[in-house]
Design an enzyme around this catalytic site. Structure first.
Site, PDB file in Angstrom:
ATOM      1  N   GLU A 130      18.850  33.405 -15.428  1.00 11.07           N
ATOM      2  CA  GLU A 130      18.837  34.020 -14.088  1.00 11.07           C
ATOM      3  C   GLU A 130      20.018  33.568 -13.227  1.00 11.07           C
ATOM      4  OE1 GLU A 130      17.166  36.479 -13.216  1.00 11.07           O
ATOM      5  OE2 GLU A 130      15.506  36.548 -14.623  1.00 11.07           O
ATOM      6  N   ASP A 154      15.760  34.436 -23.772  1.00 10.89           N
ATOM      7  CA  ASP A 154      15.906  33.629 -22.548  1.00 10.89           C
ATOM      8  C   ASP A 154      14.520  33.186 -22.086  1.00 10.89           C
ATOM      9  OD1 ASP A 154      15.279  36.252 -21.950  1.00 10.89           O
ATOM     10  OD2 ASP A 154      16.939  36.563 -20.557  1.00 10.89           O
TER      11      ASP A 154
HETATM   12 ZN   LIG Z   1      16.204  38.580 -14.388  1.00 12.70          ZN
HETATM   13 ZN   LIG Z   2      15.773  38.825 -17.429  1.00 11.18          ZN
END
Ligand SMILES: [Zn+2]
Ligand SMILES: [Zn+2]
Length: 430
Positions: free
Chosen positions: A169, A108
């Site tokens: 997130e 990510d």
């Molecule tokens: Zn996070």
């Molecule tokens: Zn994270």
């Protein structure tokens, strides 16, 4: 004479057998040595990449520069690169010279809003945005793996997909990539990911099934209530009563999660068999005829989760409010990570053989905070494992406590990540 000759032939045959099997064992051993060598060579450049990403963090959905940097790096390695998948998602495809399986590694890439001052000297230059969840580290590690495995392309059996996912997130990126046809582009047979955690640097950890507690919201609805106040007090008392961890327990000090005796990687972990309630986070909606009460709970296992809601219902049904109850339900808040047991066992065995048992930890407890990772959305599609990677160095006062304003990472964890996860992918491709 004859028997001596036979003996000589036999021993020569035996020698050849030993030599062949030794050679067979040396080959995989050598590739892991090469991985270590290559990782050491690119380590400084990976730190520079990580610090550059740290200086220019981008929040979920706005990872334009980050994705451009990733694509540029992967193209430089000679990978086939696809961009703008589910927003600023990037996929790099590395084809090994030999036939084998197809494995995906996901990282990510987004940062978070934070106005707290940065604690490092390569501080964020994007006001109000910071990498306090370590996704800059995740990106650097994934690029490092891509680099190291590219250098082993001739020995590589199969295909490696590098999935750089935006918007973790806000839990939108994984689904956005899937909806945008990720699995039409890549066809992984297994998928892996990792997150930095407060474990000491040099270690990685995982477990089968859940890694984080199951974070749920309870919805209770009542109708025709005559005394709202009394019912709210009753319902709060019943919900709070579902918690089974003593208030003075060591459970509540998050530092203990990494404790070798009590923590989540200890066989006697205190982070098992728990139900917790956010006792000061109730939401109440009162309308003319209806009363709704909501609260957040975390469960360490499915059995406790299911019995909690049925116990709560039974208590209400045995109370004077029985005929007022119209709904009692648990509602998903976050996706639940659920690691494939067979793969977890295989990964832990393979990695501890290569890197040692002290570096490869099996977890026994689950993280008390249930706000997990949207990697969970890939898991029903592909057998997969999510790892924790230690990022703390307690002696240096570096604690990789994600989402905390003074989140820092011991950057040596980048080396650990590239080494172990490159080796893992090589082993899993076979
Ligand atoms: Zn996070
Ligand atoms: Zn994270």
């Amino acid at each position: 004479m004859k028997s001596k000759m036979l003996r000589d032939i036999l021993s020569l045959f035996f020698f050849v057998l030993v030599a062949i099997s030794a050679f067979g064992q040396n080959t995989p051993e050598r590739i892991h040595q090469d991985i270590k060598k290559q990782t050491a060579q690119i380590f400084d450049s990976l730190i520079n990449i990580r610090r550059d990403l740290h200086r220019y963090p981008e929040i979920s959905g706005e990872e334009k520069r980050t994705s451009e940097k990733i694509a540029e790096y992967l193209i430089g390695l000679g990978l086939e690169v696809k961009t703008n998948i589910g927003g600023y998602g990037v996929v790099g495809i590395l084809k090994g010279a030999k036939p084998g399986k197809k494995i995906a590694w996901r990282a990510d890439i987004d940062a978070m809003p934070s106005t707290a001052p940065d604690v490092v000297d390569f501080e964020s230059r994007n006001e109000g945005v910071r990498h306090i969840c370590g996704h800059d580290v995740h990106t650097a590690v994934a690029l490092g793996i891509a680099n190291v495995l590219s250098s082993q392309k001739e020995q590589l059996e199969g295909t490696v997909y590098f999935v750089f996912q935006p918007s973790e997130e806000n839990i939108k990126g994984a689904l956005a990539m899937i909806d945008d046809g990720l699995f039409d582009i890549i066809h992984p047979e297994e998928m892996y990911a990792m997150h930095v955690t407060p474990f000491p640097t040099g270690t990685i950890a995982t477990k089968s099934e859940e890694m984080f507690s199951d974070y749920k919201q309870i919805h209770l609805s009542f109708q025709n209530v005559t005394d709202n106040k009394a019912l709210i007090a009753f319902a709060k008392r019943q919900i709070r009563g579902l918690e089974n961890v003593a208030p003075e327990s060591k459970f509540w000090n998050m530092q203990n999660m990494g404790d070798p005796e009590l923590g989540i990687a200890a066989p006697n972990s205190i982070y098992t068999n728990f139900t917790t309630v956010e006792k000061n986070n109730f939401s109440i909606t009162e309308t003319e005829n209806k009363l709704e009460i909501r609260a957040f709970l975390s469960f360490s296992d499915k059995k406790q989760r299911d019995s909690a809601i049925s116990n709560l219902k039974n208590q209400i049904l045995a109370s004077p409010y029985a005929d007022k109850l119209i709904k009692a339900a648990l509602v998903d808040v976050f996706p639940t990570l659920d690691n494939n047991e067979k793969l977890v066992n295989a990964c832990l065995a393979q990695l501890s053989t290569i890197y040692g048992k002290d570096k490869v930890l099996r977890m026994y407890g689950v993280v008390a905070d249930g706000r997990s990772d949207d990697f969970a959305f890939f898991q029903p599609k592909v057998p997969s494992v999510y790892f924790f990677m230690g990022g703390s160095n307690y002696e240096k006062g570096i604690i990789a406590q994600t989402h905390s304003p003074n989140f820092t990472v011991d950057e040596s964890c980048i080396k650990t990540g590239v080494n172990l996860f490159s080796s893992l992918i090589v082993e899993r491709l076979k």
